[in-house]
Design a protein around this motif. Structure first.
Motif, PDB file in Angstrom:
ATOM      1  N   ALA A  37       0.840  -1.199  -0.016  1.00 36.31           N
ATOM      2  CA  ALA A  37      -0.144   0.036   0.182  1.00 36.31           C
ATOM      3  C   ALA A  37       0.683   1.111  -0.113  1.00 36.31           C
ATOM      4  O   ALA A  37       0.725   2.242  -0.664  1.00 36.31           O
ATOM      5  CB  ALA A  37      -0.752  -0.078   1.312  1.00 36.31           C
ATOM      6  N   ASP A  38       2.078   1.342   0.721  1.00 31.33           N
ATOM      7  CA  ASP A  38       3.048   2.373   0.676  1.00 31.33           C
ATOM      8  C   ASP A  38       3.452   2.493  -0.368  1.00 31.33           C
ATOM      9  O   ASP A  38       3.618   3.929  -1.109  1.00 31.33           O
ATOM     10  CB  ASP A  38       3.957   2.039   1.958  1.00 31.33           C
ATOM     11  CG  ASP A  38       4.690   3.482   2.722  1.00 31.33           C
ATOM     12  OD1 ASP A  38       3.418   4.177   2.793  1.00 31.33           O
ATOM     13  OD2 ASP A  38       5.851   3.468   2.830  1.00 31.33           O
ATOM     14  N   LEU A  39       3.877   1.697  -1.237  1.00 33.54           N
ATOM     15  CA  LEU A  39       4.540   1.678  -2.527  1.00 33.54           C
ATOM     16  C   LEU A  39       3.530   2.067  -3.583  1.00 33.54           C
ATOM     17  O   LEU A  39       3.978   2.861  -4.326  1.00 33.54           O
ATOM     18  CB  LEU A  39       5.212   0.227  -2.893  1.00 33.54           C
ATOM     19  CG  LEU A  39       6.256  -0.255  -1.995  1.00 33.54           C
ATOM     20  CD1 LEU A  39       6.587  -1.812  -2.320  1.00 33.54           C
ATOM     21  CD2 LEU A  39       7.540   0.661  -2.224  1.00 33.54           C
ATOM     22  N   ASP A  40       2.336   1.568  -3.503  1.00 30.97           N
ATOM     23  CA  ASP A  40       1.442   1.899  -4.287  1.00 30.97           C
ATOM     24  C   ASP A  40       1.166   3.609  -4.443  1.00 30.97           C
ATOM     25  O   ASP A  40       1.034   4.231  -5.253  1.00 30.97           O
ATOM     26  CB  ASP A  40      -0.002   1.220  -4.275  1.00 30.97           C
ATOM     27  CG  ASP A  40       0.030   0.048  -4.684  1.00 30.97           C
ATOM     28  OD1 ASP A  40       1.025  -0.359  -5.389  1.00 30.97           O
ATOM     29  OD2 ASP A  40      -0.776  -0.996  -3.999  1.00 30.97           O
ATOM     30  N   ALA A  41       1.360   4.299  -3.120  1.00 30.80           N
ATOM     31  CA  ALA A  41       1.038   5.518  -2.754  1.00 30.80           C
ATOM     32  C   ALA A  41       2.252   6.245  -3.390  1.00 30.80           C
ATOM     33  O   ALA A  41       1.945   7.474  -3.625  1.00 30.80           O
ATOM     34  CB  ALA A  41       0.740   5.838  -1.372  1.00 30.80           C
ATOM     35  N   ASP A  42       3.098   5.665  -3.410  1.00 26.73           N
ATOM     36  CA  ASP A  42       4.354   6.622  -3.888  1.00 26.73           C
ATOM     37  C   ASP A  42       4.681   6.291  -5.325  1.00 26.73           C
ATOM     38  O   ASP A  42       5.611   6.700  -5.749  1.00 26.73           O
ATOM     39  CB  ASP A  42       5.783   6.001  -3.099  1.00 26.73           C
ATOM     40  CG  ASP A  42       5.747   6.562  -1.653  1.00 26.73           C
ATOM     41  OD1 ASP A  42       5.186   7.722  -1.383  1.00 26.73           O
ATOM     42  OD2 ASP A  42       6.273   6.053  -0.690  1.00 26.73           O
ATOM     43  N   GLY A  43       3.918   5.474  -6.075  1.00 28.78           N
ATOM     44  CA  GLY A  43       3.962   5.400  -7.486  1.00 28.78           C
ATOM     45  C   GLY A  43       4.974   4.396  -7.982  1.00 28.78           C
ATOM     46  O   GLY A  43       5.273   4.276  -8.935  1.00 28.78           O
ATOM     47  N   VAL A  44       5.295   3.583  -6.906  1.00 25.66           N
ATOM     48  CA  VAL A  44       6.389   2.640  -7.260  1.00 25.66           C
ATOM     49  C   VAL A  44       5.705   1.258  -7.820  1.00 25.66           C
ATOM     50  O   VAL A  44       4.473   0.899  -7.528  1.00 25.66           O
ATOM     51  CB  VAL A  44       7.255   1.805  -5.928  1.00 25.66           C
ATOM     52  CG1 VAL A  44       7.990   0.587  -6.475  1.00 25.66           C
ATOM     53  CG2 VAL A  44       7.778   2.862  -5.444  1.00 25.66           C
ATOM     54  N   PRO A  45       6.300   0.826  -9.178  1.00 25.38           N
ATOM     55  CA  PRO A  45       5.315  -0.255  -9.886  1.00 25.38           C
ATOM     56  C   PRO A  45       5.038  -1.475  -9.132  1.00 25.38           C
ATOM     57  O   PRO A  45       5.771  -1.727  -8.279  1.00 25.38           O
ATOM     58  CB  PRO A  45       6.324  -0.613 -11.009  1.00 25.38           C
ATOM     59  CG  PRO A  45       7.118   0.633 -11.113  1.00 25.38           C
ATOM     60  CD  PRO A  45       7.198   1.287  -9.882  1.00 25.38           C
TER      61      PRO A  45
END
Length: 443
Positions: free
Chosen positions: A143-151
């Motif tokens: 969820a954190d990575l998604d929020a930061d735009g990480v694929p």
């Protein structure tokens, strides 16, 4: 040439082992020149090809380095030498600003998190054959990575960021391959690459991250991998900006076969936005460690990447340690969910100390850098002399040599434990050992 130590052996493996034993025991010192291959072959009564094979093995193990006609010598930080031997000795009474550690006062208490994790393990003990990644940790991370735009990609857990970087490099590269590294950059990476038998191609850095022209040059020169620090770059404090990210992505897109490794070193201690580069190459990994925000002893990092990379790392991990302790993973989940770290407060605390030191140095005619994180980089004409004189003045700072490949000399000052009343005296001490020079970048 070798003092009292005599290299022995008849086979390549025996010769390599003899050198490695001597380096580990101190009989051969960092930087010491080894005999030319033909000379050593004649001395041992063996074929020169045997010595060549031994030297090749030592290079691949990160024990020695070869500089063409200048010969082979023991690496400045050979992997057989304990890292403690290369640390700066800090006498009693000297303020230690050389270690790169976070401020203990900004680290969260761990007792409650580990008690909760232990209680969970009592109810649901981790057994052989179960999933390596704690499901709730994977959910939080993704969820954190998604929020930061990480694929999108699978989440994997390793024993720290360097463990992740090593495993990803080993999953794709072989001895002799070249890897593009930041210069100045994280000294552990600069030591790790030669230990894996890899060649390093330096890429200059400014406040906004790696320089696009340098990255282009390294990739055109054959670098098979590129390692980038997104935020709180160690040692310069650089953070990749939106403009720089666009430029870097444009360069990297021209080389889709490049293995891209991103280390978000400032995760949860920096409030600058993240501008990830992942997604423009076939193989990539994005790494985040718990060490800086929650404590260095929490040997845990998470990373995601393309499926081939994560599958290779997970498969090799299963054959070695198996998994990172679920007790540790659950403790990190507890810390994360409870908001144990106030990111804005931590980032502001480090920012005040960095900004105050940089401003104080500027008032004294000294240029310094530190856009994010807990370190300030100060270019100097003579880092060895500057370190020695600062030590005499009561301040221990890290010499830049360990962080550099070919960039100019500098000092790394860790600001984590600086108080407001320390800034002036420290700036005075730095100014007293440096002749102010015209402005220049540290790339």
């Amino acid at each position: 040439m070798l003092g009292e130590y005599r290299i022995e052996g008849r086979r390549a493996a025996e010769i390599a082992a003899s050198v490695e034993r001597a380096v580990g025991a101190g009989g051969l010192e960092p930087g010491q020149l080894l005999p030319p291959m033909r000379e050593l072959a004649a001395d041992l009564g063996v074929n020169p090809n045997t010595v060549a094979a031994a030297y090749r093995t030592l290079r691949e193990r990160g024990v020695i380095e070869t500089a063409g006609r200048r010969g082979s010598r023991v690496r400045p930080k050979p992997v057989t030498t304990a890292r403690e031997l290369s640390r700066l000795e800090v006498p009693p009474g000297v303020r230690n600003l050389s270690d790169g550690n976070p401020d203990p006062a900004l680290l969260p208490a761990l007792a409650e998190a580990f008690a909760a994790a232990a209680a969970h393990s009592d109810r649901e003990p981790m057994l052989y054959g179960e999933a390596a990644v704690e499901p709730e940790l994977a959910r939080l991370v993704r969820a954190d990575l998604d929020a930061d735009g990480v694929p999108d990609g699978p989440v994997t857990v390793t024993s720290g960021a360097l463990d992740a970087i090593e495993r990803v490099l080993a999953a794709h590269l072989r001895p002799g391959d070249a890897v593009a590294v930041e210069d100045p950059g994280w000294r552990s990476v600069l030591d790790l690459a030669p230990a894996l038998g890899l060649r390093t191609l330096p890429v200059g850095v400014d406040d906004e991250g790696p320089l696009p022209d340098d990255v282009r040059s390294a990739l055109r020169s054959g670098a098979r991998a590129l390692i980038v620090t997104d935020r709180a770059q160690n040692p310069t404090g650089a953070a990749v900006s939106a403009t720089r990210a666009r430029a870097l992505r444009s360069v990297i897109e021209e080389h889709p076969q490049t293995l891209l490794i991103e280390d978000d070193h400032g995760h949860r201690i920096v409030d600058l936005p993240l501008y990830p580069l992942a997604g423009v190459t076939h193989h990539w990994a994005f790494v985040r460690s718990a060490a800086k925000a929650y404590g260095p002893d929490l040997r845990l990092a998470v990373f995601t990447g393309d499926r081939i990379t994560t599958d290779r790392v997970q498969g090799r991990q299963r054959l070695g340690p198996g998994w990172v302790s679920h007790l540790l993973q659950r403790a990190v989940v507890r810390l994360w969910e409870s908001g144990a770290v106030d990111v804005r407060a931590v980032a502001a605390a480090y920012g005040r100390r960095r900004d105050a030191l940089i401003a104080a140095l500027a008032e004294r005619g000294i240029e310094a850098y530190g856009r994010s994180g807990m370190n300030v980089w100060v270019p100097v004409p003579d880092e060895t002399g500057a370190v020695a004189r600062l030590l005499h003045s009561g301040w221990a700072v890290a010499p830049g040599a360990g962080f550099r490949v070919s960039s100019p000399p500098g000092l790394r000052i860790t600001v984590s434990t600086l108080a407001a009343h320390d800034i002036g005296p420290l700036a005075d001490a730095v100014a007293s050992v440096i002749d102010p020079a015209p402005a220049r970048r540290y790339a």
